[in-house]
Every structure is written in C-alpha cells, then in structure tokens.
Scaffold this motif. Structure first.
Motif, short mmCIF file in Angstrom:
data_model
loop_
_atom_site.label_atom_id
_atom_site.label_comp_id
_atom_site.label_asym_id
_atom_site.label_seq_id
_atom_site.Cartn_x
_atom_site.Cartn_y
_atom_site.Cartn_z
N SER A 48 39.66 45.63 -0.95
CA SER A 48 40.86 46.12 -0.28
C SER A 48 40.49 47.26 0.66
N LYS A 49 39.65 48.17 0.20
CA LYS A 49 39.27 49.34 1.00
C LYS A 49 38.48 48.94 2.24
N VAL A 50 37.43 48.12 2.07
CA VAL A 50 36.59 47.78 3.23
C VAL A 50 37.34 46.88 4.21
N SER A 51 38.23 46.04 3.71
CA SER A 51 39.02 45.16 4.59
C SER A 51 40.01 45.98 5.41
N ARG A 52 40.66 46.96 4.76
CA ARG A 52 41.57 47.85 5.50
C ARG A 52 40.81 48.59 6.59
N GLU A 53 39.61 49.09 6.25
CA GLU A 53 38.81 49.83 7.23
C GLU A 53 38.33 48.93 8.37
N ARG A 83 36.41 37.55 1.21
CA ARG A 83 36.61 38.79 1.97
C ARG A 83 36.80 38.49 3.45
N THR A 84 35.91 37.64 4.00
CA THR A 84 35.99 37.32 5.43
C THR A 84 37.22 36.46 5.73
N ALA A 85 37.52 35.50 4.85
CA ALA A 85 38.71 34.67 5.05
C ALA A 85 39.98 35.51 5.01
N GLY A 86 40.02 36.50 4.09
CA GLY A 86 41.18 37.38 3.99
C GLY A 86 41.38 38.21 5.25
N ILE A 87 40.28 38.75 5.80
CA ILE A 87 40.36 39.55 7.02
C ILE A 87 40.85 38.69 8.18
N ILE A 135 30.35 40.38 8.16
CA ILE A 135 30.71 41.32 9.23
C ILE A 135 32.14 41.02 9.67
N ALA A 136 32.76 42.01 10.33
CA ALA A 136 34.02 41.80 11.04
C ALA A 136 33.87 42.47 12.39
N ILE A 143 31.65 46.03 16.05
CA ILE A 143 31.64 45.69 14.63
C ILE A 143 32.44 46.73 13.85
N THR A 144 33.41 46.26 13.06
CA THR A 144 34.24 47.16 12.26
C THR A 144 33.92 47.07 10.77
N LEU A 145 33.13 46.07 10.38
CA LEU A 145 32.69 45.93 8.98
C LEU A 145 31.31 45.31 8.97
N MET A 146 30.42 45.89 8.20
CA MET A 146 29.13 45.25 7.93
C MET A 146 28.69 45.70 6.54
N GLN A 147 28.47 44.73 5.68
CA GLN A 147 27.96 45.00 4.34
C GLN A 147 26.78 44.07 4.09
N MET A 148 25.93 44.44 3.13
CA MET A 148 24.83 43.54 2.80
C MET A 148 24.50 43.67 1.33
N ASP A 149 24.39 42.51 0.67
CA ASP A 149 23.86 42.44 -0.69
C ASP A 149 22.54 41.69 -0.61
N GLY A 150 21.52 42.16 -1.32
CA GLY A 150 20.23 41.47 -1.32
C GLY A 150 19.25 42.11 -0.35
N ASN A 151 18.19 41.39 -0.08
CA ASN A 151 17.11 41.91 0.76
C ASN A 151 16.82 40.96 1.92
N LEU A 152 16.70 41.56 3.12
CA LEU A 152 16.31 40.82 4.32
C LEU A 152 15.24 41.62 5.05
N SER A 153 14.30 40.90 5.66
CA SER A 153 13.34 41.58 6.53
C SER A 153 14.06 41.99 7.82
#
Length: 199
Positions: A48-53, A83-87, A135-136, A143-153
C-alpha cells in the motif's frame, strides 16, 4: 475503486495546502492456493505504501486542500505481479474518476529465472526465480517506483530495467486505449453530448 476528493476524517489528518492520498492494497483470503488470514498484514501495508508513493507524484493534490483521495485495490486472484497490476488499475481508475493528474502511471516487472531475464514473471517464475524487479513510470520515462528482490549483476540489472520500461510503455498504450474506447462509446451514444479526447 477511487473515492474523492472528499472531506478527511479524522480532521487532524487534513493537509492545509493539498489533498492526501490513501491507497489500500488487500488480497482476498481466497486469492492464493493456501488461504491467507483475512485482513491486512505486513506485506499489504508495505505494498500500500510503495504503491501510493508510485502514484502520488502525478496527482495534482494542490487542487484539493484539506481533502482525501482514497484508492482501494482488492486482489481476487493472485498469480504474481499483483503490485504492478494494482498500480496499473489504480492509475486508470484515477483518470476515469476525473482526478486531475500530470500523466498516467504504468507499471511492469522483470525478473531473473534460470539465469535468464524475463518480463512480467508468472507465479512459478516468481516463486522459484532468482530476482524480481518491479517498476512504475510515467509515459516520458520518469520512474516513480523501483524495487528489487534477489541478486542481479550490473548488466542483468540494466537489461531488466530496460525490459520492464518497455513493458510499462506497452501497458500505457493499453491503459490509454481503454479510456479512449470508453469515452468514445459515451460520446457516440444517442442523446449524449460529444466528448472530445486528445489523441
């Protein structure tokens, strides 16, 4: 669903110079295979918080001082990407409700599955993948949202961001088309005054 702008209750939450935006993300208990406990949990508060932001920067809140705009997102079937579908749905609902905005917000995710960067991971890919990057963004690429879970080079991260941005641009065209089609039908209905939409 979008409600408002309307009066804020309790009143001590009012902002003198702008409207506040409240976003409630909730997953129905039957939306996942193993039924979840009804009601909000830590994950729904975070989303809810990150989607509002993600949405708030484009909403012209200064037009409605001392007001609130409520956005409710209810997930009935969770198959990853909620999350992305909701936004995306909330952005269309805000526009449809006539809330003044600088632009739409479109959202998409990329992920890493079996060492490969993929667009919009489905449930199995999300559960067993190595990374997820939602992302959003606005149509012009802010870009108004960017989160990441896991590891990427570094190279995988760049590729994932580019892929997610391309996906978000494609979704923007679908959002725009849905609104244009709806209001084109309204303007074509007998006895209705014409509604003119900019191309």
């Amino acid at each position: 669903a979008v409600y408002g702008p309307r009066e804020v209750h309790p009143r001590h939450l009012q902002e003198v110079t702008r409207a506040i935006v409240r976003y409630r993300y909730n997953m129905a208990s039957f939306s996942v295979e193993e039924r979840k406990r009804p009601g909000p949990d830590r994950r729904s508060y975070e989303l809810s918080k990150v989607s509002r932001e993600a949405l708030e920067p484009v909403i012209l809140t200064s037009f409605f001082p001392r007001s609130v705009i409520d956005v409710f997102v209810e997930v009935l079937q969770a198959d990853a990407g909620t999350r992305t579908a909701g936004i995306n749905a909330a952005s269309v609902a805000l526009a449809d409700a006539g809330i003044p905005m600088k632009s739409m917000i479109s959202s998409c995710a990329a992920g890493k599955v079996g060492g490969t960067i993929v667009l919009d991971p489905m449930k199995e890919e999300d559960n067993f993948g190595q990374a997820d990057l939602p992302i959003a963004m606005t149509p012009n690429g802010d870009i108004t949202l960017m989160q990441m879970d896991g590891n990427l080079s570094k190279e995988e991260f760049r590729q994932a961001v580019e892929m997610a941005m391309k996906g978000a641009r494609d979704i923007y065209e679908l959002q725009r088309r849905a609104l244009v089609e709806k209001y084109s039908q309204i303007s074509a209905a007998p006895g209705q005054e014409g509604v003119h939409l900019c191309e």
